[in-house]
Scaffold this motif. Structure first.
Motif, short mmCIF file in Angstrom:
data_model
loop_
_atom_site.label_atom_id
_atom_site.label_comp_id
_atom_site.label_asym_id
_atom_site.label_seq_id
_atom_site.Cartn_x
_atom_site.Cartn_y
_atom_site.Cartn_z
N LEU A 20 0.58 -1.09 -0.03
CA LEU A 20 0.00 0.12 0.30
C LEU A 20 1.04 1.31 0.33
N GLN A 24 -3.12 5.04 1.82
CA GLN A 24 -3.21 4.16 2.20
C GLN A 24 -3.23 3.10 3.57
N TYR A 50 -15.98 1.10 -7.77
CA TYR A 50 -15.07 1.12 -6.47
C TYR A 50 -14.50 -0.27 -5.47
N ARG A 51 -13.66 -0.52 -6.02
CA ARG A 51 -13.29 -2.41 -5.41
C ARG A 51 -11.98 -1.42 -3.45
N CYS A 52 -11.33 -1.80 -3.23
CA CYS A 52 -10.54 -2.27 -1.93
C CYS A 52 -9.23 -1.95 -2.56
N ALA A 53 -8.18 -1.22 -1.80
CA ALA A 53 -7.43 -0.51 -2.29
C ALA A 53 -6.02 -2.07 -1.97
N ASP A 56 -9.28 -5.82 -3.55
CA ASP A 56 -9.61 -5.41 -5.20
C ASP A 56 -11.23 -6.72 -4.98
N HIS A 128 -9.10 6.66 -0.23
CA HIS A 128 -7.95 6.28 -0.46
C HIS A 128 -8.35 4.77 -0.24
N SER A 129 -9.34 4.45 0.27
CA SER A 129 -9.04 3.22 0.78
C SER A 129 -10.04 1.92 -0.44
N MET A 130 -10.06 2.86 -1.56
CA MET A 130 -10.73 1.99 -2.99
C MET A 130 -9.59 2.46 -3.98
N VAL A 131 -9.84 1.59 -4.97
CA VAL A 131 -9.55 1.96 -6.34
C VAL A 131 -10.65 1.86 -7.11
#
Length: 136
Positions: A20, A24, A50-53, A56, A128-131
């Motif tokens: 990370l 993150q 939106y996925r978990c950074a 995924d 910032h917790s997601m991508v």
């Protein structure tokens, strides 16, 4: 609230730090938060997922995103009921419901009972917790 569900992905602190970015890591692993109106996605209107950074895992879709005016990305429901877990948070002199990724246990944000229909919930999530994965 579901404090009983264990994350499916476990890594050492060193492994998370290597994977990370510093921001993150601070948010996902140390339960931090970004300042309002500074993180990614708070004002995004692009369609997608939106996925978990950290792992995924799919968390939220743009169709459930709304402008809550709070400065963080807000959604009225997760992509599926078991995508997140809820945990009692008594930090900062108040009682809140923390939201974590059910797959890796990463801190995402909090959920509040002041959202729009159909759920009446506001999942207030650190960008910032997601991508983001744009819709094809």
């Amino acid at each position: 609230m579901s404090d009983l569900k264990s994350p499916k992905i476990t890594k050492t602190d060193a492994e998370w730090r290597e994977q990370l970015t510093p921001e993150q890591y601070r948010i996902l692993r140390e339960h931090g938060t970004e300042r309002a109106f500074t993180g990614p996605y708070w004002n995004s209107t692009e369609k997608g997922l939106y996925r978990c950074a950290a792992c995924d895992e799919a968390l939220f879709i743009s169709d459930t995103k709304f402008d809550a005016g709070c400065g963080w990305p807000s959604y009225f429901e997760p992509v599926k009921p078991d995508a997140v877990t809820e945990h009692r948070d008594i930090s900062h002199g108040m009682v809140r419901t923390e939201i974590r990724c059910a797959n890796c246990g990463g801190h995402l944000g909090h959920v509040f009972p002041d959202g729009p229909p159909p759920t009446g919930l506001r999942y207030c999530i650190n960008g910032h917790s997601m991508v983001f994965e744009p819709q094809a």
